[in-house]
Design an enzyme around this catalytic site. Structure first.
Site, mmCIF file in Angstrom:
data_model
loop_
_atom_site.group_PDB
_atom_site.id
_atom_site.type_symbol
_atom_site.label_atom_id
_atom_site.label_comp_id
_atom_site.label_asym_id
_atom_site.label_seq_id
_atom_site.Cartn_x
_atom_site.Cartn_y
_atom_site.Cartn_z
ATOM 1 C CD GLU A 1 -9.690 -11.535 0.360
ATOM 2 O OE1 GLU A 1 -9.772 -12.181 1.394
ATOM 3 O OE2 GLU A 1 -9.281 -10.361 0.331
ATOM 4 C CB CYS B 1 -14.210 -4.704 -6.304
ATOM 5 S SG CYS B 1 -12.492 -4.274 -6.013
ATOM 6 C CB CYS C 1 0.414 -5.623 -5.636
ATOM 7 S SG CYS C 1 0.650 -4.180 -6.698
ATOM 8 C CB CYS D 1 1.019 1.802 -2.294
ATOM 9 S SG CYS D 1 1.131 1.895 -4.092
ATOM 10 C CB CYS E 1 -1.784 -0.619 -0.414
ATOM 11 S SG CYS E 1 -2.653 -1.984 -1.222
ATOM 12 C CD GLU F 1 -1.055 -0.710 -11.654
ATOM 13 O OE1 GLU F 1 -1.308 -0.020 -10.656
ATOM 14 O OE2 GLU F 1 -1.639 -0.527 -12.744
ATOM 15 C CB SER G 1 -8.064 1.595 -10.093
ATOM 16 O OG SER G 1 -7.295 2.348 -9.178
ATOM 17 C CG LEU H 1 -2.897 12.447 -7.463
ATOM 18 C CD1 LEU H 1 -1.852 12.259 -8.543
ATOM 19 C CD2 LEU H 1 -3.742 13.687 -7.747
ATOM 20 C CG ASN I 1 -10.521 1.017 4.135
ATOM 21 O OD1 ASN I 1 -11.507 1.373 4.769
ATOM 22 N ND2 ASN I 1 -10.470 1.036 2.811
ATOM 23 C CB CYS J 1 -10.219 -0.241 -1.686
ATOM 24 S SG CYS J 1 -10.840 1.226 -0.901
HETATM 25 N N1 SAH Z 1 -3.266 -1.258 -8.006
HETATM 26 C C1 SAH Z 1 -4.314 -0.428 -8.444
HETATM 27 C C2 SAH Z 1 -5.699 -0.969 -8.184
HETATM 28 C C3 SAH Z 1 -5.946 -1.670 -6.877
HETATM 29 S S1 SAH Z 1 -5.920 -0.678 -5.422
HETATM 30 C C4 SAH Z 1 -4.152 0.957 -7.864
HETATM 31 O O1 SAH Z 1 -3.325 1.147 -6.975
HETATM 32 O O2 SAH Z 1 -4.843 1.863 -8.325
HETATM 33 C C5 SAH Z 1 -7.527 0.110 -5.449
HETATM 34 C C6 SAH Z 1 -7.580 1.440 -4.694
HETATM 35 O O3 SAH Z 1 -7.556 1.233 -3.270
HETATM 36 C C7 SAH Z 1 -6.413 2.353 -5.001
HETATM 37 O O4 SAH Z 1 -6.815 3.681 -5.187
HETATM 38 C C8 SAH Z 1 -5.594 2.221 -3.756
HETATM 39 O O5 SAH Z 1 -4.719 3.295 -3.624
HETATM 40 C C9 SAH Z 1 -6.659 2.159 -2.701
HETATM 41 N N2 SAH Z 1 -6.179 1.674 -1.405
HETATM 42 C C10 SAH Z 1 -5.174 0.825 -1.171
HETATM 43 N N3 SAH Z 1 -5.011 0.623 0.160
HETATM 44 C C11 SAH Z 1 -5.935 1.361 0.792
HETATM 45 C C12 SAH Z 1 -6.291 1.544 2.158
HETATM 46 N N4 SAH Z 1 -5.656 0.902 3.126
HETATM 47 N N5 SAH Z 1 -7.314 2.379 2.430
HETATM 48 C C13 SAH Z 1 -7.988 2.982 1.434
HETATM 49 N N6 SAH Z 1 -7.712 2.840 0.130
HETATM 50 C C14 SAH Z 1 -6.691 2.037 -0.202
HETATM 51 FE FE1 SF4 Z 2 -0.452 -2.428 -5.565
HETATM 52 FE FE2 SF4 Z 2 -2.493 -0.693 -5.895
HETATM 53 FE FE3 SF4 Z 2 -1.857 -1.636 -3.449
HETATM 54 FE FE4 SF4 Z 2 -0.208 0.085 -4.658
HETATM 55 S S1 SF4 Z 2 -2.337 0.496 -3.995
HETATM 56 S S2 SF4 Z 2 0.404 -1.800 -3.587
HETATM 57 S S3 SF4 Z 2 -0.421 -0.544 -6.798
HETATM 58 S S4 SF4 Z 2 -2.632 -2.841 -5.171
#
Ligand code: SAH
Ligand code: SF4
Length: 421
Positions: A128, A141, A148, A152, A155, A214, A245, A268, A344, A387
């Site tokens: 997407e 984006c 991935c 996390c 996520c 990532e 990112s 972070l 989210n 995101c």
């Molecule tokens: N893998 C990379 C880039 C993709 S994620 C990374 O982790 O930085 C892009 C951003 O969305 C990151 O800051 C991630 O932590 C954030 N993100 C992931 N899941 C989310 C959620 N459910 N709500 C808000 N932000 C989220």
């Molecule tokens: Fe992967 Fe970024 Fe989601 Fe973490 S926040 S699972 S590194 S896409």
């Protein structure tokens, strides 16, 4: 009534299913879309273009493909008929397939893109890509992987198994698809009624690597894609308007800065290792101290080129006043921006978004310490273009949309980063 029907009935969503923008494509041949200069050179060599002509021919192709957005070799009138015929016999200018396009009432667009199959057992990876237009900028984006490998805990993408890395061509192709769709080529016009920036610049002016994956686990292809996107004779995106990112792949950060010279964003999300180990498990490998040391050493870092620290607001988890004060203390001495992201939710997620008053209080502490701390404005709520929510399987997407609507949950997130000041 399913959510999509309800929303469509209310006039919010324009959904174009099974859209295929592979205009001008001859079936069979490999596509030249997204290729680097070296790859184009090899492609020309392979059809017998003599060595002494290669440089000029690459420059011509480059101009047609990346400056003008050509969809047919026939348009390339400054190249001989014979060469054009040879190119058309061996290659195409096919874009990856746009399976669906959704347009939010706020102008945010989300495309589900299917990459060509890589073999008999591969039905084509789906990713997407989201476009967020504002008056003075348009941010795309992009995804760097399908799924991935990291997990996390907040996520949604992290729950999807990695299918594979995207190639640099597939990363660049996301920008080409976006430009096709919003008419962002010299001779094109945006679709009727489309919201695009009106400042006289490009409709896609900024790129953020914040889709699936990532980027630093696919760093070679990400750097190659950035080289193509920022090339001054083609797509001409400023490197200052490209933000990568990362969740904190410390050993690759130096290389990104030195070779891609883009803006950096760090996910972070926690200020203590114990909590970050849980939220962003790569922290067990590279802890907060190692991560911040790598940030201090990031090539090109200055007050004009700050690092963005992303911090997702999780109710009762990481959103106390003490967390805010510790955040400020940790970042001391690093030219930084802090981006507070309302969480989210997605079905099955174990967190809740912090209350609005809590986010404001947190933001206030950070602001008083001298940091701009924008809270990401909700965008694309009606099309789940948020995101951390990107997960490509269409069926799952529909199920989630239904469930979220039933629970009254909206998606949010804006990716307005890069040369923002
Ligand atoms: N893998 C990379 C880039 C993709 S994620 C990374 O982790 O930085 C892009 C951003 O969305 C990151 O800051 C991630 O932590 C954030 N993100 C992931 N899941 C989310 C959620 N459910 N709500 C808000 N932000 C989220
Ligand atoms: Fe992967 Fe970024 Fe989601 Fe973490 S926040 S699972 S590194 S896409």
């Amino acid at each position: 009534m399913a959510v999509s029907d309800a929303a469509r009935a209310a006039g919010f969503i324009e959904k174009k299913a099974e859209l295929n923008v592979a205009a001008g494509a001859a079936p069979g041949g490999a596509s030249l879309i997204g290729l680097t200069r070296d790859q184009l050179k090899d492609s020309l060599s392979a059809i017998g273009v003599p060595e002494r002509e290669l440089k000029m021919r690459v420059a011509q192709l480059w101009h047609w493909i990346y400056f003008r957005g050509a969809k047919n070799f026939a348009e390339m009138t400054n190249m001989g008929k014979e060469l054009r015929a040879k190119l058309a016999a061996a290659y195409t200018l096919a874009r990856p397939q746009v399976v669906s396009e959704q347009v939010s009432k706020d102008g945010t667009r989300k495309w589900l893109i299917r990459m060509p199959s890589t073999g008999p057992l591969d039905k084509g990876a789906e990713i997407e890509c989201v476009y967020i237009p504002e008056v003075d900028r348009g941010t795309l984006c992009v995804s760097s992987q399908v799924g991935c490998t990291l997990t996390c805990s907040f996520c949604h993408t992290g729950t999807q198994r990695l299918v594979r890395n995207l190639t640099s061509a597939e990363i660049v192709a996301q920008l080409i698809v976006a430009r096709d769709s919003i008419g962002d080529w010299p001779d094109a016009t945006p679709p009727e009624g489309a919201f695009v920036p009106n400042d006289g610049g490009r409709f896609v002016s900024n790129i953020v690597f914040m889709g699936m994956g990532e980027p630093l686990y696919n760093i070679g292809d990400v750097i190659a894609a950035i080289d193509v996107m920022s090339d001054g004779e083609g797509l001409t995106l400023s490197r200052r308007r490209i933000t990568v990112s990362t969740s904190g792949v410390v050993p690759q950060m130096e290389r990104l800065g030195a070779q891609a010279n883009t803006m950096l964003a760090i996910s972070l999300h926690a200020v203590r290792d114990e909590l970050r180990d849980e939220l962003v498990p790569i922290n067990r490998k590279y802890d907060i101290k190692q991560l911040l040391d790598a940030c201090r050493a990031y090539p090109g870092l200055s007050n004009a080129r700050r690092i963005t620290f992303e911090y997702v607001m999780l109710k009762g988890v990481n959103d106390s006043d003490a967390d805010a004060r510790e955040l400020v203390r940790l970042l001391k001495g690093i030219p930084a921006k802090i981006n507070l992201i309302p969480f989210n939710p997605w079905p099955g997620s174990k967190y809740e978004c912090s209350d609005w008053e809590r986010i404001e209080r947190f933001s206030e502490i950070v602001y008083r310490a001298g940091y701009a701390s924008p809270v990401r404005t909700p965008r694309g709520r009606d099309i789940l273009a948020a995101c951390g929510q990107l997960k490509s399987e269409t069926e799952k997407l529909r199920a989630r949309a239904r469930m979220m609507a039933e629970q009254g949950i909206g998606a949010e997130g804006v990716y307005a980063l890069g040369d923002g000041e």
